[in-house]
Design an enzyme around this catalytic site. Structure first.
Site, PDB file in Angstrom:
ATOM      1  N   PRO A 208       0.933  -0.961   0.113  1.00  0.00           N
ATOM      2  CA  PRO A 208       0.051   0.074  -0.087  1.00  0.00           C
ATOM      3  C   PRO A 208       0.872   1.107  -0.108  1.00  0.00           C
ATOM      4  O   PRO A 208       0.736   2.254  -0.760  1.00  0.00           O
ATOM      5  CB  PRO A 208      -0.842  -0.095   1.330  1.00  0.00           C
ATOM      6  CG  PRO A 208      -0.650  -1.365   1.847  1.00  0.00           C
ATOM      7  CD  PRO A 208       0.762  -2.023   1.107  1.00  0.00           C
TER       8      PRO A 208
ATOM      9  N   PRO B 178      48.512 -38.657  13.781  1.00  0.00           N
ATOM     10  CA  PRO B 178      48.058 -39.898  14.655  1.00  0.00           C
ATOM     11  C   PRO B 178      46.627 -40.154  14.489  1.00  0.00           C
ATOM     12  O   PRO B 178      46.138 -41.150  14.853  1.00  0.00           O
ATOM     13  CB  PRO B 178      48.543 -39.821  15.815  1.00  0.00           C
ATOM     14  CG  PRO B 178      48.933 -38.080  16.228  1.00  0.00           C
ATOM     15  CD  PRO B 178      49.146 -37.652  14.889  1.00  0.00           C
TER      16      PRO B 178
ATOM     17  N   ASP C  53      46.300 -45.793   3.637  1.00  0.00           N
ATOM     18  CA  ASP C  53      46.242 -47.213   3.988  1.00  0.00           C
ATOM     19  C   ASP C  53      45.359 -47.161   5.590  1.00  0.00           C
ATOM     20  O   ASP C  53      44.890 -46.036   5.925  1.00  0.00           O
ATOM     21  CB  ASP C  53      47.666 -47.836   4.331  1.00  0.00           C
ATOM     22  CG  ASP C  53      48.721 -47.122   4.933  1.00  0.00           C
ATOM     23  OD1 ASP C  53      48.610 -46.502   5.691  1.00  0.00           O
ATOM     24  OD2 ASP C  53      49.812 -47.026   4.309  1.00  0.00           O
TER      25      ASP C  53
ATOM     26  N   LYS D  34      45.088 -53.064   3.947  1.00  0.00           N
ATOM     27  CA  LYS D  34      44.818 -54.478   4.375  1.00  0.00           C
ATOM     28  C   LYS D  34      43.598 -54.647   3.217  1.00  0.00           C
ATOM     29  O   LYS D  34      42.728 -54.177   2.948  1.00  0.00           O
ATOM     30  CB  LYS D  34      44.344 -54.902   5.708  1.00  0.00           C
ATOM     31  CG  LYS D  34      43.957 -56.269   5.649  1.00  0.00           C
ATOM     32  CD  LYS D  34      43.760 -56.659   7.239  1.00  0.00           C
ATOM     33  CE  LYS D  34      42.412 -55.464   7.475  1.00  0.00           C
ATOM     34  NZ  LYS D  34      41.429 -56.276   8.368  1.00  0.00           N
TER      35      LYS D  34
ATOM     36  N   GLY E 217      49.982 -42.500   7.842  1.00  0.00           N
ATOM     37  CA  GLY E 217      49.745 -41.990   9.177  1.00  0.00           C
ATOM     38  C   GLY E 217      51.016 -41.561   9.925  1.00  0.00           C
ATOM     39  O   GLY E 217      52.213 -41.850   9.670  1.00  0.00           O
ATOM     40  N   GLY E 218      50.837 -40.663  10.917  1.00  0.00           N
ATOM     41  CA  GLY E 218      52.024 -40.018  11.689  1.00  0.00           C
ATOM     42  C   GLY E 218      52.934 -39.278  10.691  1.00  0.00           C
ATOM     43  O   GLY E 218      52.424 -38.540   9.772  1.00  0.00           O
TER      44      GLY E 218
ATOM     45  N   ALA F 294      52.979 -40.593  15.953  1.00  0.00           N
ATOM     46  CA  ALA F 294      52.381 -40.969  17.166  1.00  0.00           C
ATOM     47  C   ALA F 294      52.778 -40.741  18.288  1.00  0.00           C
ATOM     48  O   ALA F 294      52.371 -40.387  19.365  1.00  0.00           O
ATOM     49  CB  ALA F 294      52.226 -42.734  16.992  1.00  0.00           C
TER      50      ALA F 294
ATOM     51  N   MET G 293      54.572 -50.217  17.524  1.00  0.00           N
ATOM     52  CA  MET G 293      54.311 -51.664  17.047  1.00  0.00           C
ATOM     53  C   MET G 293      54.700 -52.745  18.079  1.00  0.00           C
ATOM     54  O   MET G 293      55.171 -53.681  17.723  1.00  0.00           O
ATOM     55  CB  MET G 293      54.804 -52.050  15.798  1.00  0.00           C
ATOM     56  CG  MET G 293      54.509 -50.972  14.685  1.00  0.00           C
ATOM     57  SD  MET G 293      55.573 -51.374  13.154  1.00  0.00           S
ATOM     58  CE  MET G 293      56.754 -49.957  13.398  1.00  0.00           C
TER      59      MET G 293
HETATM   60  N1  SAH Z   1      54.682 -43.291  10.778  1.00  0.00           N
HETATM   61  C1  SAH Z   1      54.063 -43.633  11.861  1.00  0.00           C
HETATM   62  C2  SAH Z   1      54.327 -44.885  12.472  1.00  0.00           C
HETATM   63  C3  SAH Z   1      53.664 -46.161  11.649  1.00  0.00           C
HETATM   64  S1  SAH Z   1      54.090 -47.372  12.335  1.00  0.00           S
HETATM   65  C4  SAH Z   1      54.045 -42.457  12.841  1.00  0.00           C
HETATM   66  O1  SAH Z   1      54.878 -41.422  12.665  1.00  0.00           O
HETATM   67  O2  SAH Z   1      53.444 -42.293  13.650  1.00  0.00           O
HETATM   68  C5  SAH Z   1      52.532 -47.985  13.054  1.00  0.00           C
HETATM   69  C6  SAH Z   1      52.636 -47.984  14.528  1.00  0.00           C
HETATM   70  O3  SAH Z   1      52.445 -46.442  15.080  1.00  0.00           O
HETATM   71  C7  SAH Z   1      51.492 -48.572  15.180  1.00  0.00           C
HETATM   72  O4  SAH Z   1      51.927 -49.992  15.424  1.00  0.00           O
HETATM   73  C8  SAH Z   1      51.557 -47.716  16.477  1.00  0.00           C
HETATM   74  O5  SAH Z   1      52.628 -48.326  17.221  1.00  0.00           O
HETATM   75  C9  SAH Z   1      51.708 -46.266  16.121  1.00  0.00           C
HETATM   76  N2  SAH Z   1      50.705 -45.603  16.042  1.00  0.00           N
HETATM   77  C10 SAH Z   1      50.241 -45.160  14.683  1.00  0.00           C
HETATM   78  N3  SAH Z   1      48.971 -44.218  15.109  1.00  0.00           N
HETATM   79  C11 SAH Z   1      48.658 -44.433  16.468  1.00  0.00           C
HETATM   80  C12 SAH Z   1      47.929 -43.840  17.521  1.00  0.00           C
HETATM   81  N4  SAH Z   1      46.972 -43.162  16.965  1.00  0.00           N
HETATM   82  N5  SAH Z   1      47.856 -44.137  18.732  1.00  0.00           N
HETATM   83  C13 SAH Z   1      48.897 -45.018  19.042  1.00  0.00           C
HETATM   84  N6  SAH Z   1      49.933 -45.477  18.319  1.00  0.00           N
HETATM   85  C14 SAH Z   1      49.889 -45.205  16.942  1.00  0.00           C
END
Ligand code: SAH
Length: 501
Positions: free
Chosen positions: A43, A226, A249, A271, A302-303, A333, A384
């Site tokens: 309006p 980790p 992996d 695996k 990892g790590g 780790a 490990m």
């Molecule tokens: N490159 C990786 C290690 C690979 S060997 C690093 O620097 O951490 C794999 C091993 O790392 C495992 O068997 C375990 O001992 C260790 N690991 C990896 N991630 C882990 C986590 N979140 N907590 C505890 N141990 C871990």
């Protein structure tokens, strides 16, 4: 997701805005900016409409909109400032078959208007689906600060050359790489600095190069940390966003793999169904093959890739084929587990050195002179080692190390399901078995473990003291053994099994 985010092309399309107040004026203004033809039904019009009234694409109708009239519109916004009238007009517009947005009434909205950061042609839209407009506004402020105003200019610049580049740089793959290099490099810097003539000259050179170049792939060997995705480095994230293919992996957390570029191909090399990891040789060959196809290949570990990660082996083949690569470190780790369990690896009152050891060598469990490693003032971290935990603890004590020396197992360190079991050389193995740890785990031995009582900050519900139980002991032993073997396959250290710091 509560809504499908899309950007509508409203250029030269008729859009109805029902209402004459501030909220209606804001919608009309936004629509005009996006090129729509706007008809405001009200309006009277508030003074907020003052500047819009002279816009060539704006039309004002002082009458009520009729259902028949609305049929010719593309969209409808209702914002009368009166909820009953809003509801009424919503009904009229819906009967006309329109998509409708009613201000401040999400239930009556076919679509919502996001907060936007406008760097046209770049536009960032933010929606919290009505959950928290304030959070939306805070995010908008952050993104405003993150994207310089000149990015709009950069996007327009790139847009001007798209056709030329498409005609000269042969494949879609090489074009993507071309633009990534341009946007990440000196050409973009020139545009952002306001020197377009130089940027154009540099771009012409790049186009010439891009037209001739055979694409060369590269490999990024990246440590994903980790587990907790927050522990990635900026560089890791940037490379993950650039990669065409990701090889990962078992030890890499799925939440981390998710951060790779959405359309990147993901290849699992951990695996397989038959429980065997892809052999190292095959992984190296795959890296070479993909890079020779011109791809940017991310090998995500990892790590840290060079810490018991066989990263060195994986890239040796690349050197032989002259394939460019870079290595991006990650939090290993030991560092992650140490921080998240509140067990410092060094401490002036406890340990002045720290040793990283693997519990598993190339040819199975390793023998060590534990009495030499486990002396006062030194912390030992075993990677490990879970499957060998009993044996490792027994060996230490058999070699004369004090059975009351504190020790801990950190399982799934830094993750939401982290568990820490503490004890001594004498008690740790039984406690860890009773806790039915699944791995990955590391073992920390030394008086620093006692500091956890004070320094533990990371709250994990699963983290409780566990008393040994005979049945638990037997039932999990096989399982853990099995898992750890697989882990060892993936992460066996070959060159060196001990690292001193
Ligand atoms: N490159 C990786 C290690 C690979 S060997 C690093 O620097 O951490 C794999 C091993 O790392 C495992 O068997 C375990 O001992 C260790 N690991 C990896 N991630 C882990 C986590 N979140 N907590 C505890 N141990 C871990």
């Amino acid at each position: 997701m509560d809504h499908l985010p899309i950007f509508l092309d409203v250029k030269d399309k008729w859009v109805a805005v029902i209402g004459g107040g501030v909220a209606a004026a804001r919608k009309a203004e936004m629509l005009l900016r996006a090129g729509a033809q706007v008809t405001a039904f009200a309006p009277v019009l508030d003074e907020e409409f003052f500047e819009l009234r002279d816009h060539p694409a704006f039309e004002y109708v002082a009458n009520e909109p009729k259902q028949r009239e609305l049929r010719s519109f593309f969209l409808c916004f209702v914002a009368t400032g009166d909820s009953q009238r809003d509801e009424h007009y919503h009904g009229v517009a819906k009967q006309s078959g329109l998509l409708v947005n009613v201000a401040d009434n999400p239930k009556l909205c076919d679509f919502v208007m996001p907060s936007i950061v406008d760097r046209s042609p770049v536009v960032v839209a933010i929606s919290t689906a009505g959950a928290s407009p304030i959070l939306g506004r805070m995010l908008k402020a952050r993104i405003e600060a993150l994207i310089p105003g000149a990015y709009g200019r950069l996007a327009s610049f790139v847009g001007r050359f798209r056709a030329v580049v498409s005609a000269s740089v042969p494949t879609a793959e090489s074009r993507r790489r071309f633009w990534e290099n341009v946007l990440d490099g000196p050409v973009a810097e020139m545009v952002l600095a306001g020197n377009e003539p130089t940027a154009v000259a540099m771009l012409a050179e790049e186009i010439e190069r891009g037209a001739q170049d055979r694409p060369i792939g590269e490999v990024y060997l990246v440590g994903g940390g980790p587990g907790d995705p927050d522990l990635l480095t900026f560089r890791a994230l940037r490379l993950m966003q650039r990669a065409d293919v990701v090889l990962y992996d078992r030890l890499v957390d799925p939440a981390i793999v998710d951060l790779a570029r959405r359309d990147a191909e993901r290849i699992y090399v951990g695996k397989r169904r038959n429980d065997h990891a892809v052999p190292q040789e095959e992984i190296s060959e795959l890296l070479v093959r993909l890079a020779l196809e011109g791809k940017r290949v991310l090998r995500l570990k990892g790590g840290d890739p060079f810490m018991f990660g066989r990263g060195g082996e994986e890239i040796e083949k690349l050197v032989a084929h002259n394939i460019p690569f870079q290595v991006c470190p990650g939090i290993t780790a030991a560092a992650g587990c140490s921080a998240y369990s509140g067990i410092p690896l060094t401490h002036r009152d406890h340990a002045q050195s720290c040793v990283f050891v693997t519990g598993h060598g190339k040819n199975g469990p390793i023998e060590r002179d534990w009495s030499a490693l486990l002396h006062p003032g030194q912390t030992v971290v075993i990677y490990m080692g879970l499957a060998q935990l009993e044996r490792l603890m027994r060996d230490c004590m058999a070699q004369g190390v004090d059975p009351e020396l504190p020790a801990a197992v950190v399982d799934n360190g830094t993750r939401a399901n982290q568990r820490v079991v503490t004890g001594t050389l004498r008690t740790l193995a039984a406690r860890a078995r009773a806790a039915q740890l699944r791995g990955p785990t590391i073992i920390i031995i030394g008086s620093v473990v006692a500091l956890r009582d004070q320094l533990n900050w990371f709250a994990s519900e699963r983290d409780e003291a566990v008393e040994p139980s005979e049945s638990g002991l037997r039932s999990v032993a096989v399982d853990v053994e099995h898992l750890e073997t697989i882990e060892n396959e993936a992460g066996r250290a070959v060159c060196s099994q001990t690292m001193m710091f």
